[in-house]
Design a protein around this motif. Structure first.
Motif, PDB file in Angstrom:
ATOM      1  N   THR A  81     -37.517   5.511 -10.632  1.00  0.00           N
ATOM      2  CA  THR A  81     -38.165   6.339 -10.497  1.00  0.00           C
ATOM      3  C   THR A  81     -38.308   7.187 -12.164  1.00  0.00           C
ATOM      4  N   ILE A  82     -38.281   5.945 -12.987  1.00  0.00           N
ATOM      5  CA  ILE A  82     -37.874   6.307 -14.593  1.00  0.00           C
ATOM      6  C   ILE A  82     -39.288   5.529 -15.350  1.00  0.00           C
ATOM      7  N   ASP A  83     -40.512   4.861 -14.394  1.00  0.00           N
ATOM      8  CA  ASP A  83     -41.055   4.257 -15.094  1.00  0.00           C
ATOM      9  C   ASP A  83     -40.664   2.885 -16.430  1.00  0.00           C
ATOM     10  N   LEU A  84     -39.398   3.102 -16.210  1.00  0.00           N
ATOM     11  CA  LEU A  84     -38.555   1.996 -16.498  1.00  0.00           C
ATOM     12  C   LEU A  84     -39.120   0.891 -16.992  1.00  0.00           C
ATOM     13  N   ILE A  85     -39.366  -0.254 -15.617  1.00  0.00           N
ATOM     14  CA  ILE A  85     -40.774  -1.438 -16.078  1.00  0.00           C
ATOM     15  C   ILE A  85     -41.524  -1.717 -17.264  1.00  0.00           C
ATOM     16  N   LYS A  86     -42.013   0.241 -18.442  1.00  0.00           N
ATOM     17  CA  LYS A  86     -43.104  -0.218 -18.369  1.00  0.00           C
ATOM     18  C   LYS A  86     -42.793  -0.916 -19.713  1.00  0.00           C
ATOM     19  N   ASP A  87     -42.152  -0.899 -20.027  1.00  0.00           N
ATOM     20  CA  ASP A  87     -41.302  -0.993 -21.350  1.00  0.00           C
ATOM     21  C   ASP A  87     -39.693  -1.995 -21.169  1.00  0.00           C
ATOM     22  N   LEU A  88     -40.066  -2.924 -20.236  1.00  0.00           N
ATOM     23  CA  LEU A  88     -39.521  -4.227 -19.865  1.00  0.00           C
ATOM     24  C   LEU A  88     -39.977  -5.358 -20.582  1.00  0.00           C
ATOM     25  N   THR A  89     -39.465  -6.428 -20.871  1.00  0.00           N
ATOM     26  CA  THR A  89     -40.504  -7.723 -21.517  1.00  0.00           C
ATOM     27  C   THR A  89     -39.649  -8.801 -20.362  1.00  0.00           C
ATOM     28  N   GLY A  90     -38.261  -9.056 -19.863  1.00  0.00           N
ATOM     29  CA  GLY A  90     -37.586  -9.750 -19.545  1.00  0.00           C
ATOM     30  C   GLY A  90     -36.862 -10.568 -20.595  1.00  0.00           C
ATOM     31  N   ASN A  91     -35.837  -9.772 -21.465  1.00  0.00           N
ATOM     32  CA  ASN A  91     -34.749 -10.576 -22.373  1.00  0.00           C
ATOM     33  C   ASN A  91     -34.573  -9.699 -22.769  1.00  0.00           C
ATOM     34  N   GLU A  92     -33.691  -9.047 -22.076  1.00  0.00           N
ATOM     35  CA  GLU A  92     -33.089  -7.432 -22.569  1.00  0.00           C
ATOM     36  C   GLU A  92     -31.372  -8.091 -21.723  1.00  0.00           C
ATOM     37  N   PHE A  93     -30.595  -7.515 -23.274  1.00  0.00           N
ATOM     38  CA  PHE A  93     -29.405  -7.507 -21.883  1.00  0.00           C
ATOM     39  C   PHE A  93     -28.610  -6.292 -21.416  1.00  0.00           C
ATOM     40  N   ILE A  94     -28.125  -6.829 -20.074  1.00  0.00           N
ATOM     41  CA  ILE A  94     -27.334  -6.506 -19.206  1.00  0.00           C
ATOM     42  C   ILE A  94     -25.725  -6.205 -19.757  1.00  0.00           C
ATOM     43  N   GLN A  95     -25.200  -5.056 -19.044  1.00  0.00           N
ATOM     44  CA  GLN A  95     -23.814  -4.874 -20.030  1.00  0.00           C
ATOM     45  C   GLN A  95     -23.259  -3.953 -18.504  1.00  0.00           C
ATOM     46  N   ILE A  96     -21.885  -4.501 -18.076  1.00  0.00           N
ATOM     47  CA  ILE A  96     -21.645  -3.876 -16.300  1.00  0.00           C
ATOM     48  C   ILE A  96     -19.346  -4.058 -16.874  1.00  0.00           C
ATOM     49  N   GLU A  97     -19.123  -3.183 -16.472  1.00  0.00           N
ATOM     50  CA  GLU A  97     -17.636  -3.005 -16.395  1.00  0.00           C
ATOM     51  C   GLU A  97     -17.583  -2.351 -15.199  1.00  0.00           C
ATOM     52  N   LEU A  98     -16.810  -3.059 -13.974  1.00  0.00           N
ATOM     53  CA  LEU A  98     -16.655  -3.133 -13.314  1.00  0.00           C
ATOM     54  C   LEU A  98     -15.387  -2.947 -12.072  1.00  0.00           C
ATOM     55  N   GLU A  99     -14.929  -1.937 -11.573  1.00  0.00           N
ATOM     56  CA  GLU A  99     -13.283  -1.993 -11.108  1.00  0.00           C
ATOM     57  C   GLU A  99     -13.404  -2.359  -9.934  1.00  0.00           C
ATOM     58  N   SER A 100     -12.246  -2.883  -9.589  1.00  0.00           N
ATOM     59  CA  SER A 100     -12.274  -2.831  -7.584  1.00  0.00           C
ATOM     60  C   SER A 100     -10.786  -2.025  -7.265  1.00  0.00           C
ATOM     61  N   ASP A 101     -10.965  -1.467  -6.104  1.00  0.00           N
ATOM     62  CA  ASP A 101      -9.381  -0.900  -5.747  1.00  0.00           C
ATOM     63  C   ASP A 101      -8.954  -2.050  -5.508  1.00  0.00           C
ATOM     64  N   SER A 102      -9.208  -3.261  -4.855  1.00  0.00           N
ATOM     65  CA  SER A 102      -8.663  -4.245  -4.287  1.00  0.00           C
ATOM     66  C   SER A 102      -7.463  -4.690  -5.665  1.00  0.00           C
ATOM     67  N   ALA A 103      -8.202  -4.757  -6.814  1.00  0.00           N
ATOM     68  CA  ALA A 103      -7.064  -5.218  -8.017  1.00  0.00           C
ATOM     69  C   ALA A 103      -7.387  -4.094  -9.216  1.00  0.00           C
ATOM     70  N   PRO A 104      -6.291  -3.211  -9.360  1.00  0.00           N
ATOM     71  CA  PRO A 104      -6.668  -2.183 -10.144  1.00  0.00           C
ATOM     72  C   PRO A 104      -6.174  -2.024 -11.531  1.00  0.00           C
ATOM     73  N   ASP A 105      -6.792  -2.218 -12.572  1.00  0.00           N
ATOM     74  CA  ASP A 105      -6.259  -2.034 -14.400  1.00  0.00           C
ATOM     75  C   ASP A 105      -6.794  -3.668 -14.302  1.00  0.00           C
ATOM     76  N   GLN A 106      -8.167  -4.936 -13.664  1.00  0.00           N
ATOM     77  CA  GLN A 106      -7.948  -5.542 -13.940  1.00  0.00           C
ATOM     78  C   GLN A 106      -9.512  -5.665 -13.321  1.00  0.00           C
ATOM     79  N   PRO A 107      -9.951  -5.098 -14.288  1.00  0.00           N
ATOM     80  CA  PRO A 107     -11.748  -4.843 -14.579  1.00  0.00           C
ATOM     81  C   PRO A 107     -12.909  -6.339 -15.275  1.00  0.00           C
ATOM     82  N   LEU A 108     -13.928  -6.428 -14.496  1.00  0.00           N
ATOM     83  CA  LEU A 108     -14.644  -7.603 -15.015  1.00  0.00           C
ATOM     84  C   LEU A 108     -15.794  -7.477 -15.592  1.00  0.00           C
ATOM     85  N   PHE A 109     -15.617  -7.381 -16.881  1.00  0.00           N
ATOM     86  CA  PHE A 109     -16.568  -7.149 -17.809  1.00  0.00           C
ATOM     87  C   PHE A 109     -17.795  -8.325 -17.761  1.00  0.00           C
TER      88      PHE A 109
END
Length: 457
Positions: free
Chosen positions: A72-100
């Motif tokens: 909804t922010i017209d992000l695609i107009k600046d994408l080339t298909g070579n960018e980085f994605i970084q995610i840090e995710l934590e689940s309640d099933s495994a507290p204090d063991q984040p997935l980076f």
């Protein structure tokens, strides 16, 4: 470590970071850890991502993701298909063991437009997969073990750094020529031709999981010591909120039994018994070139004696997950080594002047017999590992990863005398051979593809 019951939700999660970095100055000559993605303009994707899949597999050298975008922010107009994605995710099933997670976009899927929104999927892989396509390997490998060659390919050609690496040592020199292969193909070529000094077994696998890259034998993974850190998670198939698992962290939500029996396929693929024959062609020197005229043909190489492996023999040699043979009802004649149902011709690696400081014998570099035996065992060991497979869905748990050993408790369909009896075939220990974390605003779910080489009593 179990989560706090007061705050725990079966599919609860926390996304601490979900950024896309608008940067496309990719350089295949740089080490991966030297690429600073935070220098690019960061875009927080939490407001435009309705869901994603994170995928690991024990037969894949790269983690991959599929990220749905409701733009909804017209992000695609600046994408080339070579960018980085970084995610840090934590689940309640495994507290204090984040997935980076650190991935690079390689494909932007089809775009669907409607008024003020554009919907599409971003496909990503690990940065090493980019270097796999751009840095070809055209050189000889000699005077080192197969595992040492894998290390060299990882650092020099895949430019991988800053991750966790597990390299299981192998025996003897392994000499060969890589004729402009991709780095992943070079490693794949080595996997079924060398023998571990730790297990004295062949059957290497090369894969990536959330921790890093692994080059280990199946018999090492099935011990459950490499990734489990002394803890084997146990998942139980039972009604929610019933039994000991009151907060459902380790309850199986659904399960599927793929292909309970396909004897025709197993015979055709040589799962029960297979034979490998090694052939070594002569070097193309002036004395070995074909000659014209009747009766003047040049040397045609040599053939090594075939090596036959039955699944029963491999089971006796392997470090299995459980104690009993997985096919107790299959007729013995299917495992007759006199009647192999699959025959593979293996071209043997051979180089001149194979002697070295590591091994002064002429067989060091050629590894004729070892290579044929390793190929036969490797194939049969993989077939044995996948003798019984199971797909389960559990509450999202980012501490899980491929290469781990888990235990499943699955009751029989019919109970005995009002007692719950575990199914001896599908209960027991498994190796996690595939994993998918599926995220959406309603929660996090983990799907596991499990394989095992044996059954319980």
């Amino acid at each position: 470590l179990m989560p706090n019951e007061n705050t725990y939700q079966p599919k609860g999660y926390k996304i601490r970071q979900f950024n896309l970095y608008m940067q496309d100055d990719y350089k295949p000559s740089e080490k991966i850890e030297e690429i600073p993605p935070d220098e690019g303009r960061a875009v927080d994707l939490r407001g435009v991502c309705p869901g994603f899949k994170y995928i690991e597999s024990i037969d894949s050298p790269s983690i991959r993701m599929e990220i749905a975008i409701a733009d909804t922010i017209d992000l695609i107009k600046d994408l080339t298909g070579n960018e980085f994605i970084q995610i840090e995710l934590e689940s309640d099933s495994a507290p204090d063991q984040p997935l980076f997670i650190r991935q690079r976009i390689f494909k932007i899927g089809a775009v669907t437009k409607s008024e003020r929104i554009q919907a599409y999927v971003l496909y990503t892989v690990s940065p090493e997969a980019y270097n796999n396509e751009t840095n070809r390997v055209f050189r000889s490998f000699k005077y080192k073990t197969g595992t040492d060659h894998v290390k060299e390919v990882m650092t020099k050609f895949l430019k991988s750094a800053g991750r966790q690496y597990s390299y299981e040592a192998s025996a003897g020199n392994f000499n060969f020529l890589a004729p402009s292969w991709r780095p992943f193909d070079v490693i794949a070529y080595i996997t079924d031709k060398i023998v571990s000094t730790e297990t004295n077994k062949a059957g290497y696998l090369f894969f990536e999981n959330k921790n890093g890259f692994y080059f280990n034998t199946i018999d090492t993974l099935t011990k459950g010591e490499l990734m489990n850190e002394g803890n084997i998670p146990t998942f139980t198939y039972e009604q929610a909120n019933v039994g000991d698992n009151d907060i459902n962290a380790y309850v199986i939500e659904s399960l599927n039994f793929p292909d309970q029996g396909n004897h025709l396929e197993k015979m055709r693929t040589g799962a029960y018994v297979n034979t490998v024959i090694g052939i070594k062609a002569p070097a193309l020197t002036s004395g070995n070139l074909p000659k014209s005229g009747a009766g003047k043909e040049g040397p045609s190489g040599s053939i090594k004696s075939p090596v036959t492996e039955t699944l029963v023999q491999v089971f006796g040699q392997a470090n299995t997950l459980n104690e009993n043979f997985p096919y107790p009802k299959v007729k013995e004649e299917y495992f007759d080594e006199v009647k192999p149902t699959r025959m593979k011709i293996r071209a043997l690696p051979a180089m001149k002047n194979a002697k070295s400081a590591l091994d002064g014998t002429d067989t060091a570099g050629n590894m004729d017999t070892d290579t044929v035996a390793a190929a036969s065992y490797s194939y049969s060991r993989w077939q044995l590992l996948n003798a019984i497979t199971l797909d389960i869905t559990v509450p999202g748990n980012v501490s899980l990863t491929v290469g781990m050993v888990v235990e499943c408790k699955i009751p029989q369909s019919i109970n005995e005398e009002s007692r719950t009896v575990l199914d001896p075939i599908y209960s027991g220990r498994y190796l996690v051979t595939g994993l998918t974390h599926e995220y959406n605003p309603n929660g996090l779910t983990t799907r596991l593809h499990l394989s095992k080489d044996s059954v319980t009593s």
